[in-house]
Write an enzyme that holds these catalytic residues in place. Sequence first.
Site, PDB file in Angstrom:
ATOM      1  N   HIS A  84       0.822  -1.222   0.000  1.00  0.00           N
ATOM      2  CA  HIS A  84       0.000   0.000   0.000  1.00  0.00           C
ATOM      3  C   HIS A  84       0.853   1.268   0.000  1.00  0.00           C
ATOM      4  CE1 HIS A  84       0.371  -0.603   4.441  1.00  0.00           C
ATOM      5  NE2 HIS A  84       0.235   0.701   4.518  1.00  0.00           N
ATOM      6  N   CYS A 137     -31.387  -1.312  -8.669  1.00  0.00           N
ATOM      7  CA  CYS A 137     -32.339  -1.966  -7.767  1.00  0.00           C
ATOM      8  C   CYS A 137     -33.783  -1.596  -8.095  1.00  0.00           C
ATOM      9  CB  CYS A 137     -32.027  -1.582  -6.324  1.00  0.00           C
ATOM     10  SG  CYS A 137     -32.090   0.193  -6.051  1.00  0.00           S
TER      11      CYS A 137
END
Length: 257
Positions: A139, A226
Amino acid sequence: MPRHATPSDIPTPSTAFKASDHAADGKHHILLAATGSVATIKIPHILAALAAYPGISIRLMLTASSLLFLPPLTSLLAATPNLDGIHLDHHEWPAALSPESYIAADPLPLAPDSESERDLESVGFNSSIWTRVGDPILHIELRRWADILLVAPLSANSLAKIVNGFSDNLLLSVVRAWDTAKPIACAPAMNTLMWEHPVTAKQIAVLESEWSWFTVLRPVEKVLACGDSGSGAMREWTDIVQWLVTKMKLEKAESDQ
Ligand SMILES: Cc1cc2nc3c(=O)[nH]c(=O)nc-3n(C[C@H](O)[C@H](O)[C@H](O)COP(=O)(O)O)c2cc1C
């Protein structure tokens, strides 16, 4: 139904990623990230559009939930010549893939002898995983490498975690360790009621008013996946690419102009 992406599409690389190996490549380094929103299905379109810019190197960083919305990752690599790497949680932290194998490991020695290095390999560690002080930490290397981070889409979950300083996956660790002299852009995408929830407004206000290195590419109104209708849909992917092109002053190949 075609198979979606899985962590095993991209096994842990055998050599560690180091930003310094790419510092002199003369390219803009675009770190693109996606999270567990339906809008991640737009990532192949974003990559295809960015493929027209030969002066950039792209690395894609994916949360575990985002994989559900992507095709096999090797197909993205094959289709995008300037996509130079895909980074998943288990590339930094083997427990993300297999908690059992991590628990089975002895505690990490700070300066392992050759015997204990073999032990680590046998439970899933390999040479790109941190084993000793001085090894690259993924990272941190990604943050060093990147000129910009674009998170598109940004889920409600990752938004909340970012604003509250969580760092329990690769994306969140990069954001937490970010050099605030460099820009981050994000394109939130979520259900309308999630977007309209008061906690979302508070979190967006932090990014827009307090964290100057952040740009929020706000959602738009449409009928969502949705079936709900209203705000929360990710900004059109073409607008997101155009924002990036303008921000980074990217230039297409002459043949594409
Ligand atoms: C089919 C499906 C669609 C989803 N779409 C969204 C979405 O558009 N936005 C969102 O914030 N969460 C969405 N979620 C929920 C997130 O995937 C869930 O909160 C997850 O923990 C996010 O993880 P991440 O932020 O680490 O990627 C969806 C979940 C499913 C199963």
